[in-house]
Design a protein around this motif. Structure first.
Motif, PDB file in Angstrom:
ATOM      1  N   GLY A  54       0.795  -1.219   0.000  1.00  0.00           N
ATOM      2  CA  GLY A  54       0.000   0.000   0.000  1.00  0.00           C
ATOM      3  C   GLY A  54       0.826   1.266   0.000  1.00  0.00           C
ATOM      4  O   GLY A  54       0.268   2.364  -0.012  1.00  0.00           O
ATOM      5  N   PHE A  55       2.168   1.139   0.021  1.00  0.00           N
ATOM      6  CA  PHE A  55       3.051   2.305   0.071  1.00  0.00           C
ATOM      7  C   PHE A  55       4.243   2.085  -0.866  1.00  0.00           C
ATOM      8  O   PHE A  55       4.799   0.991  -0.898  1.00  0.00           O
ATOM      9  CB  PHE A  55       3.608   2.522   1.485  1.00  0.00           C
ATOM     10  CG  PHE A  55       2.569   2.782   2.535  1.00  0.00           C
ATOM     11  CD1 PHE A  55       2.244   4.078   2.905  1.00  0.00           C
ATOM     12  CD2 PHE A  55       1.917   1.726   3.164  1.00  0.00           C
ATOM     13  CE1 PHE A  55       1.298   4.313   3.879  1.00  0.00           C
ATOM     14  CE2 PHE A  55       0.965   1.961   4.145  1.00  0.00           C
ATOM     15  CZ  PHE A  55       0.651   3.259   4.499  1.00  0.00           C
ATOM     16  N   PRO A  56       4.660   3.109  -1.606  1.00  0.00           N
ATOM     17  CA  PRO A  56       5.936   2.998  -2.332  1.00  0.00           C
ATOM     18  C   PRO A  56       7.075   2.819  -1.329  1.00  0.00           C
ATOM     19  O   PRO A  56       7.102   3.484  -0.292  1.00  0.00           O
ATOM     20  CB  PRO A  56       6.037   4.333  -3.074  1.00  0.00           C
ATOM     21  CG  PRO A  56       4.646   4.864  -3.112  1.00  0.00           C
ATOM     22  CD  PRO A  56       3.989   4.381  -1.857  1.00  0.00           C
ATOM     23  N   LEU A  57       8.028   1.942  -1.634  1.00  0.00           N
ATOM     24  CA  LEU A  57       9.052   1.544  -0.666  1.00  0.00           C
ATOM     25  C   LEU A  57      10.443   1.955  -1.131  1.00  0.00           C
ATOM     26  O   LEU A  57      10.726   2.022  -2.324  1.00  0.00           O
ATOM     27  CB  LEU A  57       9.028   0.028  -0.473  1.00  0.00           C
ATOM     28  CG  LEU A  57       7.695  -0.593  -0.064  1.00  0.00           C
ATOM     29  CD1 LEU A  57       7.833  -2.101   0.015  1.00  0.00           C
ATOM     30  CD2 LEU A  57       7.220  -0.032   1.262  1.00  0.00           C
ATOM     31  N   SER A  58      11.303   2.175  -0.165  1.00  0.00           N
ATOM     32  CA  SER A  58      12.706   2.409  -0.490  1.00  0.00           C
ATOM     33  C   SER A  58      13.580   1.235  -0.063  1.00  0.00           C
ATOM     34  O   SER A  58      14.654   1.032  -0.632  1.00  0.00           O
ATOM     35  CB  SER A  58      13.206   3.693   0.168  1.00  0.00           C
ATOM     36  OG  SER A  58      12.974   3.684   1.560  1.00  0.00           O
ATOM     37  N   MET A  59      13.146   0.448   0.928  1.00  0.00           N
ATOM     38  CA  MET A  59      13.917  -0.731   1.339  1.00  0.00           C
ATOM     39  C   MET A  59      13.071  -1.598   2.262  1.00  0.00           C
ATOM     40  O   MET A  59      12.114  -1.120   2.878  1.00  0.00           O
ATOM     41  CB  MET A  59      15.210  -0.325   2.040  1.00  0.00           C
ATOM     42  CG  MET A  59      15.014   0.401   3.349  1.00  0.00           C
ATOM     43  SD  MET A  59      16.517   1.221   3.927  1.00  0.00           S
ATOM     44  CE  MET A  59      16.575   2.622   2.795  1.00  0.00           C
ATOM     45  N   VAL A  60      13.438  -2.884   2.357  1.00  0.00           N
ATOM     46  CA  VAL A  60      12.728  -3.845   3.201  1.00  0.00           C
ATOM     47  C   VAL A  60      13.757  -4.626   4.003  1.00  0.00           C
ATOM     48  O   VAL A  60      14.838  -4.950   3.514  1.00  0.00           O
ATOM     49  CB  VAL A  60      11.880  -4.818   2.360  1.00  0.00           C
ATOM     50  CG1 VAL A  60      11.104  -5.776   3.253  1.00  0.00           C
ATOM     51  CG2 VAL A  60      10.920  -4.055   1.462  1.00  0.00           C
ATOM     52  N   ARG A  61      13.434  -4.933   5.255  1.00  0.00           N
ATOM     53  CA  ARG A  61      14.299  -5.737   6.115  1.00  0.00           C
ATOM     54  C   ARG A  61      13.468  -6.814   6.800  1.00  0.00           C
ATOM     55  O   ARG A  61      12.263  -6.664   7.003  1.00  0.00           O
ATOM     56  CB  ARG A  61      14.977  -4.862   7.191  1.00  0.00           C
ATOM     57  CG  ARG A  61      15.830  -3.729   6.642  1.00  0.00           C
ATOM     58  CD  ARG A  61      17.116  -4.242   6.022  1.00  0.00           C
ATOM     59  NE  ARG A  61      17.987  -3.161   5.613  1.00  0.00           N
ATOM     60  CZ  ARG A  61      18.063  -2.660   4.382  1.00  0.00           C
ATOM     61  NH1 ARG A  61      17.274  -3.172   3.427  1.00  0.00           N
ATOM     62  NH2 ARG A  61      18.884  -1.683   4.094  1.00  0.00           N
ATOM     63  N   ALA A  62      14.128  -7.903   7.178  1.00  0.00           N
ATOM     64  CA  ALA A  62      13.486  -8.979   7.926  1.00  0.00           C
ATOM     65  C   ALA A  62      13.763  -8.792   9.411  1.00  0.00           C
ATOM     66  O   ALA A  62      14.867  -8.413   9.808  1.00  0.00           O
ATOM     67  CB  ALA A  62      14.011 -10.329   7.463  1.00  0.00           C
ATOM     68  N   ALA A  63      12.730  -9.052  10.241  1.00  0.00           N
ATOM     69  CA  ALA A  63      12.870  -8.882  11.685  1.00  0.00           C
ATOM     70  C   ALA A  63      12.125  -9.998  12.405  1.00  0.00           C
ATOM     71  O   ALA A  63      10.930  -9.874  12.685  1.00  0.00           O
ATOM     72  CB  ALA A  63      12.343  -7.516  12.122  1.00  0.00           C
ATOM     73  N   ALA A  64      12.808 -11.093  12.656  1.00  0.00           N
ATOM     74  CA  ALA A  64      12.269 -12.206  13.450  1.00  0.00           C
ATOM     75  C   ALA A  64      10.919 -12.688  12.932  1.00  0.00           C
ATOM     76  O   ALA A  64       9.923 -12.692  13.644  1.00  0.00           O
ATOM     77  CB  ALA A  64      12.165 -11.800  14.923  1.00  0.00           C
ATOM     78  N   GLY A  65      10.883 -13.076  11.673  1.00  0.00           N
ATOM     79  CA  GLY A  65       9.677 -13.688  11.142  1.00  0.00           C
ATOM     80  C   GLY A  65       8.704 -12.743  10.478  1.00  0.00           C
ATOM     81  O   GLY A  65       7.723 -13.187   9.878  1.00  0.00           O
ATOM     82  N   HIS A  66       8.919 -11.445  10.590  1.00  0.00           N
ATOM     83  CA  HIS A  66       8.059 -10.505   9.873  1.00  0.00           C
ATOM     84  C   HIS A  66       8.933  -9.488   9.156  1.00  0.00           C
ATOM     85  O   HIS A  66      10.152  -9.442   9.346  1.00  0.00           O
ATOM     86  CB  HIS A  66       7.079  -9.802  10.823  1.00  0.00           C
ATOM     87  CG  HIS A  66       7.742  -8.866  11.789  1.00  0.00           C
ATOM     88  ND1 HIS A  66       8.320  -9.279  12.975  1.00  0.00           N
ATOM     89  CD2 HIS A  66       7.939  -7.518  11.739  1.00  0.00           C
ATOM     90  CE1 HIS A  66       8.828  -8.241  13.614  1.00  0.00           C
ATOM     91  NE2 HIS A  66       8.610  -7.157  12.884  1.00  0.00           N
ATOM     92  N   LEU A  67       8.311  -8.686   8.325  1.00  0.00           N
ATOM     93  CA  LEU A  67       9.044  -7.712   7.536  1.00  0.00           C
ATOM     94  C   LEU A  67       8.788  -6.294   8.042  1.00  0.00           C
ATOM     95  O   LEU A  67       7.719  -5.974   8.554  1.00  0.00           O
ATOM     96  CB  LEU A  67       8.639  -7.804   6.058  1.00  0.00           C
ATOM     97  CG  LEU A  67       8.904  -9.134   5.359  1.00  0.00           C
ATOM     98  CD1 LEU A  67       8.465  -9.061   3.897  1.00  0.00           C
ATOM     99  CD2 LEU A  67      10.377  -9.520   5.444  1.00  0.00           C
ATOM    100  N   VAL A  68       9.796  -5.470   7.885  1.00  0.00           N
ATOM    101  CA  VAL A  68       9.698  -4.049   8.199  1.00  0.00           C
ATOM    102  C   VAL A  68      10.294  -3.310   7.010  1.00  0.00           C
ATOM    103  O   VAL A  68      11.247  -3.780   6.385  1.00  0.00           O
ATOM    104  CB  VAL A  68      10.428  -3.718   9.520  1.00  0.00           C
ATOM    105  CG1 VAL A  68      11.892  -4.111   9.465  1.00  0.00           C
ATOM    106  CG2 VAL A  68      10.316  -2.237   9.861  1.00  0.00           C
ATOM    107  N   ALA A  69       9.708  -2.166   6.671  1.00  0.00           N
ATOM    108  CA  ALA A  69      10.130  -1.466   5.458  1.00  0.00           C
ATOM    109  C   ALA A  69      10.226   0.025   5.708  1.00  0.00           C
ATOM    110  O   ALA A  69       9.623   0.569   6.649  1.00  0.00           O
ATOM    111  CB  ALA A  69       9.158  -1.742   4.316  1.00  0.00           C
ATOM    112  N   ALA A  70      10.996   0.679   4.863  1.00  0.00           N
ATOM    113  CA  ALA A  70      11.044   2.137   4.839  1.00  0.00           C
ATOM    114  C   ALA A  70      10.276   2.593   3.613  1.00  0.00           C
ATOM    115  O   ALA A  70      10.558   2.159   2.497  1.00  0.00           O
ATOM    116  CB  ALA A  70      12.490   2.632   4.777  1.00  0.00           C
TER     117      ALA A  70
END
Length: 683
Positions: free
Chosen positions: A639-655
Motif C-alpha cells: 500500500g506504500f511505495p518503498l525504499s527498502m525492506v528488512r526482515a525482523a524475526a519472522g516478519h518484515l519491516v520497510a522504509a
C-alpha cells in the motif's frame, strides 16, 4: 534593485528496459489503477518516526476537534481530538510531490472538501475535490494540471470560491461546479497568485497577492487596482487577512515584511519589530476572539502581536519554519502550527510554549533502516532533509515509539546504517561516518583516512643528491557523502562519493579512495574476504578484503545498478533498473530473473534466517521474496511505495518513500509466484 529573492524562482527548485515483458506491462497498469486517487488504507501500517513536513491545517466548521492536515507529500491526515493524534486518511495522487497548500471545507456541506495543490520542480498541480469527507478525491477538470497556490470560500456566500494560479484568479459561483478566470487573461501583472482574501460581507471585493505585488477588485473581477502604496516594490505577497468585524483593516505579509492597512488597502504601512531575516512570513492568522492578536508564521519562527501590529514578539525558536497557523475558534489559547520538518506543534497557552503533536503523523523520508542483530524489536531509522529534527531515530518496541538520537550529527542526513559484529551502530551521512555511543546516545566521528602513498624524496648517497621513492602516510578527513556500509566482517567497508573505503580497526582509520580514478560508489557488500561495490554504471570486486579492487563488467542490458548483496552461498545479487541479476562466480557470469515482475529494484537485501532475497522499488508498493535455492518467489502488496525492506524475526519491516517506517500486516499473506527460469545475461 530587487528587495528579496523571488519566491517564484525557488518554488520549483525544491523524478525502459527491453527486458520488460507483456506480463510486466500489465502488472504496472494494474498497479497504477489500484493507486490513483485511492483511499490510503495501506495493507501495511505506518509506525513513525513521527513528524516531517506539515503544510496546511483546517478544522470542520462548528467542530474544532475535527481537523485535517495537508502535507508536502500528496497525503491528507485527520484528527478527531483537536490535533492530539492523527491518522493517515488519503493520498490525493500516486506521486509524492504534491504540496497541499490549502484545505477548504464547504460550510454548507462538511463532507465536501476542496484542496489547492502544486508540485515541486514543475509548474503543475490542481484543485482536488472530495465528497466523502476526504476518503476519495477527484481532480477538478477546469483547473487540471494548474498549480493552485491559494483557495478561499466567501464568508457571506458559501457558493462562491476563488482560486489563485500561475494564470491568475479563478472564481466559482456554483460551489465549484464551474470556474471562470476573473483576472484579465494574459495580464502581465495579475498572475502567479499566491494569496487571496474575500471581504466578509461583499463577495465581489477580493484581494489577491501575487509574486510581485497585491491587487484588489471591488466588482467581482471586472476591474482591478494595484494596491501597492506603502509596499516595497516587487514584494511576493504570501498571505492576506481581512478583519471580519472591521474589514477596512487588512494585513498582508510579503518577503519584504508585514504590512497593515486601515483604509481597505488604499495605503499600507510596514510593521516594525520582525527582523529582516524573518521576512518570509508564510502565514498570517487573526485570533477569532481577540482581534488585536495576530500570529505571523515565518521562516524563522512564530511571531505574535496583541496590539494590532504595533509590536511583535517571537514565540518560538528561529529554527521553526511555520507554514500554517490554526487557532481553535472556541478556545483561542489552543494554537497549532504546521511546520517544516517538525510536523505539528501545539500550544495550550496562546503560543507561550509549544510541544510536538505528531502521534500518528509520519512524513519522514527514511533513507536508512537497521534491525538490531540481537533484539529484532529494536529498529534504527536514518532520515534525510530534516536537519535538527532528523538525523537518526531508535525504537525498542518495533516502531510503536521512537526516540531521536541526533546528538553529534550536527543536523546531517543519514543515508546508511550498519551494525558491527560487536554490536556497534555506525551511520553514513552526507558528510562522513559516525559511531553511536550507546551509553550517552551521542554519535562520534570516525572519519580519519590514513593512506600509504609513494612519495619522491631527495637523498644524498655517496656525496650525490639522488631521487628515491619511499612510502609515507597521508592523513585526510573523510567528509564525502556515504551511501552504504557493510560492517558484517572483520574489515569494514564503505561506499562513498569519494570512492571505496575499508577499515581494519573498527573505523578508527580508513584506507581507500577512488577506484581506477572513479568515485561515486552507491552500494557495497561483503562476504568473507570477497567484497563488491557498485557505481550506477559498473561494479568493482575485491577478493582480498578490500586491499585491491578489480573493475568487473556487468551485462550490457543493465543501464543502472542500485544495490549489491551476497547470499549465504556466496552468490552476488544486483538490484538494477532492469530487475534482479545474480552471479555464482563473483561476477564473471550473470543470470537475469526474467519473469520477476519488477523493474527499478532500488531495494535489495538478504534475509539469512529464511535464505531469501527481498526486492523492492521506490516506484512500487510490492515486496518480492526470492528463494535463493529454488528461485521461486512470493509477493505482498504493502500500500506504500518503498525504499527498502528488512526482515525482523519472522516478519518484515520497510522504509517507505515518504511515510516513515512500515510494519507487515499480520493478516496480509504472501502470494505465491512462479518458478523463475533465469536467463544468461549478455556481458
Amino acid at each position: 534593485m530587487k528587495t528579496c529573492l523571488k519566491f517564484s524562482r525557488c518554488r520549483y527548485s525544491q523524478i525502459r528496459s527491453s527486458h520488460i515483458t507483456s506480463s510486466l506491462v500489465l502488472f504496472l497498469a494494474l498497479l497504477a489503477s489500484h493507486t490513483h486517487f485511492s483511499r490510503a488504507q495501506g495493507l501495511w501500517r505506518t509506525v513513525g518516526p513521527d513528524g516531517g513536513d506539515a503544510r496546511s491545517l483546517v478544522s470542520v466548521p462548528g467542530h474544532p476537534e475535527h481537523l485535517y492536515l495537508g502535507t508536502a507529500l500528496s497525503t491528507i491526515y485527520e484528527s478527531g481530538n483537536g490535533g492530539e493524534s492523527w491518522k493517515r486518511l488519503s493520498r490525493l495522487d500516486p506521486a509524492d510531490d504534491l504540496v497541499i497548500a490549502h484545505i477548504v471545507i464547504d460550510r454548507a456541506d462538511a463532507s465536501r472538501i476542496l484542496v489547492a495543490a502544486w508540485r515541486f520542480d514543475k509548474p503543475e498541480g490542481g484543485l482536488y475535490v472530495s465528497h466523502d469527507a476526504g476518503r476519495t478525491w477527484s481532480e477538478d477538470p477546469a483547473l487540471k494540471d494548474k498549480p493552485v497556490f491559494a483557495l478561499a470560500e466567501s464568508p457571506s456566500d458559501p457558493k462562491i470560491f476563488i482560486a489563485g494560479t500561475l494564470e491568475g484568479v479563478f472564481r466559482s459561483t456554483d460551489t465549484g461546479a464551474t470556474w471562470t478566470l476573473i483576472s484579465p487573461p494574459g495580464n502581465k501583472e495579475i498572475h502567479e497568485v499566491e494569496s487571496l482574501a474575500i471581504h466578509p460581507l461583499n463577495p465581489d471585493i477580493i484581494y489577491a497577492g501575487t509574486w510581485h505585488l497585491p491587487w484588489k477588485t471591488s466588482d467581482g473581477g471586472k476591474t482591478w487596482e494595484n494596491i501597492k502604496q506603502g509596499v516595497i516594490d516587487d514584494s511576493d505577497v504570501f498571505s492576506i487577512i481581512i478583519d471580519p468585524v472591521s474589514p477596512s483593516i487588512v494585513y498582508a505579509s510579503a518577503c519584504s515584511g508585514i504590512y497593515k492597512s486601515e483604509t481597505a488597502g488604499m495605503l499600507f504601512k510596514k510593521i516594525q519589530g520582525i527582523p529582516a531575516t524573518a521576512r518570509r512570513t508564510r502565514k498570517l492568522k487573526q485570533d477569532p476572539v481577540n482581534r488585536d492578536t495576530v500570529y505571523a508564521g515565518t521562516t524563522e519562527g512564530l511571531y505574535k502581536t496583541t496590539d494590532g501590529g504595533k509590536t511583535f514578539q517571537r514565540m518560538t525558536g528561529p529554527d521553526v519554519i511555520v507554514n500554517d497557523v490554526w487557532i481553535d475558534p472556541e478556545n483561542p489559547n489552543r494554537v497549532l502550527l504546521a511546520t517544516d520538518r517538525g510536523g505539528v506543534l501545539a500550544s495550550n497557552d496562546a503560543a507561550v510554549t509549544f510541544t510536538a503533536s505528531n502521534r500518528g503523523f509520519s512524513a519522514r523520508k527514511v533513507e536508512a533502516l537497521l534491525v538490531d542483530s540481537v533484539n529484532p524489536a529494536k529498529l534504527y531509522a536514518g532520515v534525510a532533509n530534516d536537519k535538527s529534527y532528523g538525523g537518526a531515530f531508535v525504537s525498542t518496541n518495533s516502531g510503536e515509539e521512537w526516540k531521536q538520537i541526533a546528538d553529534g550529527l550536527g543536523g546531517r542526513d543519514v543515508f546508511a546504517l550498519s551494525q558491527a559484529q560487536d554490536g556497534t551502530i555506525v551511520a553514513g551521512t552526507n558528510s562522513g561516518i559516525f559511531a553511536l555511543d550507546q551509553a550517552s546516545g551521542a554519535w562520534t566521528p570516525r572519519n580519519t583516512i590514513v593512506n600509504t602513498i609513494a612519495q619522491e624524496v631527495k637523498k644524498v648517497v655517496r656525496g650525490k643528491r639522488v631521487n628515491t621513492v619511499q612510502a609515507v602516510e597521508q592523513k585526510l578527513e573523510l567528509s564525502s557523502r556515504i551511501y552504504a556500509l557493510d560492517l558484517s566482517t572483520d574489515v569494514w567497508v564503505a561506499a562513498a562519493e569519494g570512492g571505496i573505503y575499508t577499515s581494519h580497526d573498527q573505523g578508527a582509520t580508513w584506507q581507500g579512495g577512488p577506484v581506477a580514478g572513479s568515485g561515486d560508489y552507491r552500494a557495497v557488500a561483503a562476504h568473507g574476504s570477497t567484497m563488491a561495490a557498485a557505481r550506477p554504471d559498473n561494479l568493482a570486486v575485491s577478493t582480498d578484503a578490500g586491499q585491491s579492487w578489480m573493475p568487473m563488467p556487468i551485462p550490457t542490458a543493465i543501464t543502472r545498478v542500485y544495490r549489491v548483496v551476497f547470499s549465504a552461498n556466496g552468490a552476488m545479487w544486483l538490484g538494477t533498473r532492469e530487475g534482479v541479476y545474480f552471479s555464482r562466480d563473483q561476477g564473471k557470469n550473470w543470470l537475469w530473473l526474467h519473469r520477476l515482475p519488477m523493474v527499478d529494484v532500488n531495494g535489495l537485501t538478504y534475509d539469512a534466517q529464511q535464505d531469501r532475497i527481498l526486492a523492492s522499488s521506490r516506484g512500487s508498493d510490492f515486496v518480492y521474496s526470492i528463494d535463493v535455492k529454488s528461485l521461486t518467489w512470493t509477493w505482498q502488496k504493502t500500500g506504500f511505495p518503498l525504499s527498502m525492506v528488512r526482515a525482523a524475526a519472522g516478519h518484515l519491516v520497510a522504509a517507505s518513500r515518504a511515510d516513515g517506517i512500515l510494519l507487515e500486516s499480520a493478516t496480509e499473506q504472501a502470494k505465491d509466484g512462479e518458478a523463475v527460469s533465469s536467463k544468461p545475461a549478455q556481458q
